[in-house]
Design a protein around this motif. Structure first.
Motif, short mmCIF file in Angstrom:
data_model
loop_
_atom_site.label_atom_id
_atom_site.label_comp_id
_atom_site.label_asym_id
_atom_site.label_seq_id
_atom_site.Cartn_x
_atom_site.Cartn_y
_atom_site.Cartn_z
N CYS A 56 -61.16 -18.59 -2.02
CA CYS A 56 -60.74 -18.82 -0.63
C CYS A 56 -61.94 -18.80 0.31
O CYS A 56 -62.05 -19.65 1.21
N GLU A 67 -54.80 -22.87 1.52
CA GLU A 67 -53.44 -22.39 1.74
C GLU A 67 -52.71 -22.14 0.43
O GLU A 67 -52.02 -21.14 0.27
N PHE A 70 -54.13 -19.00 -1.28
CA PHE A 70 -53.68 -17.80 -0.58
C PHE A 70 -52.22 -17.50 -0.90
O PHE A 70 -51.83 -16.33 -1.07
N ARG A 74 -50.62 -14.02 -2.44
CA ARG A 74 -49.50 -13.36 -1.80
C ARG A 74 -48.33 -13.19 -2.78
O ARG A 74 -47.71 -12.11 -2.84
N PHE A 94 -50.45 -9.73 5.46
CA PHE A 94 -50.88 -11.03 4.94
C PHE A 94 -50.97 -12.06 6.06
O PHE A 94 -51.91 -12.87 6.10
N ASP A 95 -50.01 -12.03 6.98
CA ASP A 95 -50.06 -12.96 8.12
C ASP A 95 -51.30 -12.71 8.98
O ASP A 95 -51.97 -13.67 9.40
N TRP A 98 -54.34 -14.00 7.16
CA TRP A 98 -54.41 -15.45 7.21
C TRP A 98 -54.95 -15.93 8.56
O TRP A 98 -55.79 -16.84 8.62
N ASP A 99 -54.49 -15.30 9.64
CA ASP A 99 -55.00 -15.64 10.98
C ASP A 99 -56.49 -15.37 11.08
O ASP A 99 -57.25 -16.16 11.65
N MET A 101 -58.60 -15.34 8.61
CA MET A 101 -59.30 -16.32 7.77
C MET A 101 -59.49 -17.64 8.52
O MET A 101 -60.51 -18.31 8.38
N LYS A 102 -58.52 -18.00 9.33
CA LYS A 102 -58.63 -19.25 10.10
C LYS A 102 -59.62 -19.13 11.25
O LYS A 102 -60.21 -20.13 11.68
#
Length: 441
Positions: A56, A67, A70, A74, A94-95, A98-99, A101-102
């Motif tokens: 990732c 995506e 990931f 998860r 996890f959410d 992910w944010d 990571m972006k």
């Protein structure tokens, strides 16, 4: 009594392995501090969670979507949650990850989440408290661990409690997450054991201790039951794949025994590593382990009267040091000295180095023997066991292995022979079959 336990990735690959860990922990009330790795492979062709996290990070670096990867990560954790019957939910975390990571996340922080989520689940499963490694493992700016600060922090967080700690990472002085090198959960466990003054540090993996020889060479080698830290270091240096090097020092410094155990065979005693065992060897034998590696050359320098010429050895070593070549072993005679060196290290400047040795020492002769392998038999008080060297040399000779170099360490821990690379595997098998297998049978 306090036991600190570390479980590797293979011990945490899925819900079935989680159940084995729980059974092991609950079998002994002294097992109060548990360090966990990220889930490893469940089967051949599967992926380790840490590998997926690094993948990732690579995708993020080059602007490629990760995506799907990931989602795989998860799903692995959610499968463990469901199959273990846990009530915890990691969805919000996890959410949030992910944010992050972006919007930008370091590779170290992303890779550390494998252990972090694994520890969250295991703490819930065992009913233990979760203690984040970032709260107590303190790195200095140079990347080394501040042991005093780390030990004090863990004692305040975990002393007299039952806790689960993620391995592999800590925190820099500026608050950023930093990971150890791969396999670093072993170091986390060792640091925790040292900080809390554990009576034993149990390192649980997928093998029943350290083996007496390489299983790729010897069929079904016996595990080493007991070994000293010094013997382990000798075996590791000569090529045995044992533990992450940083694992040894924290527990050895505190004189804490280290027990290598198998999660899949919990009744097997594994290998116990201690500072001192005594003079006795295991029943029937005098060799603790056999190891070796290929890729050496022997530079032999002969000169009449060399032993009575002050400074000659220093001149030789200075030439090698100038070319950044380390001397692994240094067998010598009255009028000659042999330098056992890594072939890769000398290949870049061999002829230049030989020219300088000729100029500095003015020897009668210099010879270079290539394609040499080193094989070592390691054990306690070997120098004081009459006939050991003779038995080793005789067995090798009987089986057609030509010995090109012999040396014995002054610490009485090893007898080392140099053989041709083509005889490497045969030499190890001969020593194992002659001095271990015969005694076991």
């Amino acid at each position: 009594m306090l036991k600190v336990l570390k479980f590797g990735g293979s011990s945490l690959a899925d819900a079935r392995q989680f159940a084995k860990v729980k059974s092991i922990v609950e079998a002994d009330p002294a097992r109060r501090v548990v360090i966990v790795s990220a889930p490893g492979k469940r089967f051949s062709g599967d992926h380790k969670i840490t590998d997926l996290l690094y993948l990732c990070a690579a995708h993020i670096k080059y602007g490629v979507s990760c995506e799907d990867i990931f989602a795989m990560i998860r799903d692995r954790y959610n499968e463990i949650i469901a199959e273990c019957g846990l009530h915890i939910s990691l969805d919000k975390e996890f959410d949030a990850l992910w944010d992050k990571m972006k919007n930008g996340i370091s590779q170290d922080e992303l890779a550390s989440r494998g252990e972090y989520f694994s520890a969250r689940l295991m703490a819930e499963y065992l009913g233990y408290e979760f203690v984040d490694a970032a709260r107590w493992i303190k790195f200095k700016f140079d990347g080394t661990v501040d042991q005093d600060a780390s030990y004090e922090a863990l004692r305040s967080l975990a002393e007299d409690r039952r806790v689960v700690i993620p391995g592999f990472y800590g925190v820099m002085p500026d608050g950023h997450i930093r990971t150890f090198s791969r396999g670093g959960s072993d170091i986390t466990g060792a640091l925790a054991a040292a900080a809390l003054g554990a009576d034993v540090y149990e390192n649980w993996t997928d093998v029943s201790g350290i083996l007496m020889a390489d299983p790729r060479i010897v069929d079904d080698p016996e595990p080493i039951r007991r070994v000293t830290y010094s013997e382990l270091r000798e075996l590791s240096y000569i090529g045995a794949q044992v533990l992450h090097e940083g694992t040894i020092f924290p527990v050895r410094e505190k004189n804490i025994p280290l027990n290598i155990r198998n999660t899949n065979a919990p009744d097997h005693p594994g290998t116990m590593i201690m500072e001192s065992i005594g003079d006795e060897m295991e029943e029937g034998g005098f060799i603790t382990g056999i190891a070796g590696k290929k890729g050496f050359s022997i530079i032999t320098i002969a000169k009449t009267g060399m032993s009575s010429e002050p400074g000659s050895l220093l001149k030789i070593l200075n030439v090698l040091a100038k070319h950044e070549v380390n001397v692994e072993y240094l067998p010598s005679g009255i009028d000659n000295v042999s330098l056992v060196v890594s072939s890769d290290k000398v290949s870049r400047s061999l002829y230049e180095m030989l020219g300088e040795l000729q100029k500095e020492v003015q020897p009668n002769k210099i010879t270079v023997t290539e394609h040499i392998a080193i094989v070592a038999a390691v054990g306690r008080k070997m120098a004081y066991r009459p006939g050991v060297s003779g038995k080793i040399f005789a067995k090798l000779g009987e089986n057609g292995v030509n010995i090109r170099m012999i040396t014995q360490g002054p610490e009485e821990l090893n007898i080392i022979v140099g053989v041709e690379e083509k005889d490497f595997e045969q030499a190890i098998r001969v020593l194992y079959n002659s001095f271990v297998k015969e005694n076991v049978v």
